[in-house]
Motif scaffolding. Structure first.
Motif, PDB file in Angstrom:
ATOM      1  N   VAL A 175       5.034  -0.681   0.866  1.00  0.00           N
ATOM      2  CA  VAL A 175       4.719  -1.344   2.307  1.00  0.00           C
ATOM      3  C   VAL A 175       3.285  -0.598   1.979  1.00  0.00           C
ATOM      4  O   VAL A 175       2.421  -0.578   3.033  1.00  0.00           O
ATOM      5  N   THR A 178       0.702  -1.325   0.798  1.00  0.00           N
ATOM      6  CA  THR A 178       0.134  -2.600   0.459  1.00  0.00           C
ATOM      7  C   THR A 178      -1.250  -1.964   2.688  1.00  0.00           C
ATOM      8  O   THR A 178      -1.916  -2.974   2.464  1.00  0.00           O
ATOM      9  N   THR A 191       2.278  -8.597   1.145  1.00  0.00           N
ATOM     10  CA  THR A 191       3.766  -8.755   1.540  1.00  0.00           C
ATOM     11  C   THR A 191       4.998  -9.643   0.791  1.00  0.00           C
ATOM     12  O   THR A 191       5.806  -9.368  -0.086  1.00  0.00           O
ATOM     13  N   SER A 408       5.785  -7.119   7.653  1.00  0.00           N
ATOM     14  CA  SER A 408       3.717  -7.225   7.743  1.00  0.00           C
ATOM     15  C   SER A 408       3.414  -6.587   8.568  1.00  0.00           C
ATOM     16  O   SER A 408       2.388  -6.088   9.378  1.00  0.00           O
TER      17      SER A 408
END
Length: 520
Positions: A175, A178, A191, A408
């Motif tokens: 995460v 990302t 994601t 996300s």
């Protein structure tokens, strides 16, 4: 266009700046300031739209496959219990009563214990996150390879616990990757891409389990042990692939030129959520505790994960109970069609979310309806209705949308390194707590109907709908409130503050209220 770039900054200079900046930050106020972020030392860099797309393509083709591969192996290694359960593991280790359910849950206890440690580790060494992922994969693969030596419930439980501990940094670290490599509009689809490692892993696991299941036990190696030796060896080797090819930051990416490295950093400047600050800040921790979105996203993560144990730990047992299937037939039927549905659902939902960025929570609500119908079919149809119950089983595999969009939103909507790490820990604590509680609804005495388990699934899918709606209402209200406050300010004052918030910062999403708007 941004101002022209100054002399390029090397990765060694970046880390040195980061250390100097953090040394100064330790003696200053913790309210958040631009100077506490090493990334902010990279000068603004002007680039064309085509240059930006070229860099994005490179990131997608070099970083994303590594993350997907990591998530595939993460899913396979923690769900080997599911595959091996129908190939003699329960009998060989003398598991009885609720012990199988507890071996599933004990992994989540380890995952739960590891989350606060993982969060602090990622914050403290955020400029080395690639190494964190690599080390985690290496150690957990060793736990998998040791599993065949287990002789009873106790030894299996110990290894499952430490497997959870050492796997716990992987998802939060992905995460983090990302949120620091992709813009906010790009994060939802990416994601979804790396999370597709779960259903892809299920398909691979089903196919390879069919092949491995065809291998007969020998005097020294039983069928269920072959699963752990095979998949553990793959993960062990993959850790060396990550060590060679997964960079820690954009400025350490060997596949980018020096100019492209600076473009990769510049692309995410407007996120207002990228920070390399190493210090734990109590004001951000308190803000997190009092933030309504934090509570709602934690609840969404918990509620959306509860029913997933049906797929991760009980799918083989559920499908085997639907009809007169052999162990090999059960493995294929329970994994390949279901995972194909899950991949198509995730790809479709996240693609729509990329085209319409404000639709994430609406799509979460929509994606909760088919699994709700599926759970009702599993709960209410008679056991002789194999086709109807199998249809219900497959419908439940459309449920991942809510959890994906929660991840996300975690990447997009939390600013400040301490607040972001606490939000990440909360989401994955909710995830692991659900994985602990979930198996306890699937009682062996109720197999294969699992009345309580399917009733739990109906309840959770029903709760997801209002939770997502409430979170969206909150975001709309908060964005509107900020717009009114900015409109009420004098133009000069508003512009000055907006310029202060420009770029990389360790200010939270609330502290940046003039410029930060929540995506939903």
């Amino acid at each position: 266009m941004q101002p022209a770039a100054t002399k390029p900054i090397s990765e060694d200079q970046l880390e040195k700046m980061g250390d100097e900046v953090n040394a100064r930050a330790s003696s200053t106020s913790s309210t958040g300031d631009h100077d506490n972020d090493a990334f902010n030392q990279v000068a603004h860099h002007a680039f064309s739209e085509e240059d930006g797309k070229r860099v994005l393509r490179k990131i997608d083709t070099r970083i994303m496959p590594l993350l997907v591969g990591c998530y595939i192996l993460s899913f396979l290694d923690k769900t080997l219990l599911n595959y091996s359960s129908i190939f003699g593991l329960q009998k060989a280790l003398h598991l009885h009563g609720t012990q199988y359910s507890w071996t599933s849950s004990i992994f989540s206890f380890g995952y739960l214990v590891g989350q606060p440690i993982a969060g602090r580790l990622i914050q403290r060494y955020s400029l080395h996150v690639g190494k964190i992922i690599t080390l985690s994969v290496f150690i957990w693969s060793c736990m998998v390879l040791l599993t065949p030596v287990c002789k009873d419930f106790k030894s299996l439980a110990v290894l499952r616990f430490f497997l959870g501990v050492f796997e716990s940094p992987v998802a939060p670290a992905i995460v983090h990757v990302t949120s620091t490599w992709y813009t906010r509009d790009e994060q939802s689809f990416r994601t979804g891409l790396w999370f597709c490692g779960t259903p892809i892993g299920n398909i691979i696991g089903g196919v390879l389990s069919y092949a491995i299941g065809s291998i007969k036990s020998t005097k020294h190696v039983q069928q269920w042990q072959i699963f752990y030796l095979f998949f553990g060896a793959i993960s062990f080797l993959y850790s060396f692939v990550l060590a060679a090819f997964l960079p820690d930051t954009q400025l350490k990416a060997r596949f980018l030129t020096q100019e492209q490295k600076e473009i990769a950093v510049e692309r995410v400047r407007a996120n207002h959520t990228v920070s390399a600050d190493k210090h734990f800040k109590w004001d951000q921790a308190i803000e997190f505790i009092l933030d309504p979105q934090a509570i709602l996203i934690f609840l969404i993560a918990f509620v959306s994960t509860l029913p997933s144990v049906a797929a991760s730990s009980f799918s083989s047992l559920i499908v085997k109970g639907l009809g007169d299937f052999t162990a090999l037939q059960t493995t294929v039927i329970s994994s390949i069609p279901a995972s194909t549905i899950q991949i198509m659902t995730l790809a479709g939902l996240t693609y729509i979310a990329t085209k319409y960025p404000g639709w994430r929570l609406w799509l979460s609500i929509i994606s909760s309806v088919p699994p709700l119908v599926g759970a009702v079919l599993l709960h209410n149809l008679p056991t002789h209705n194999v086709g109807g119950r199998l249809t219900g089983y497959y419908l439940t595999f459309t449920h991942s949308g809510s959890y994906i969009f929660a991840l996300s939103l975690l990447a997009s909507n939390f600013g400040g390194s301490t607040k972001k790490i606490m939000a990440s820990a909360a989401v994955f604590i909710g995830y692991s707590a659900a994985l602990i509680a979930g198996p306890q609804f699937f009682l062996s005495s109720q197999a294969p109907n699992y009345t309580e388990g399917f009733a739990m699934m109906i309840s959770t899918y029903s709760i997801m709908i209002p939770l997502c709606f409430i979170l969206r209402v909150y975001y709309v209200w908060e964005n509107g409130r900020r717009d009114k406050l900015v409109a009420a300010e004098r133009d000069g004052e508003a512009k000055a503050h907006a310029e202060e918030d420009e770029g990389f910062t360790d200010l939270t999403d609330r502290q940046q209220w003039r410029t930060f708007r929540y995506t939903m």
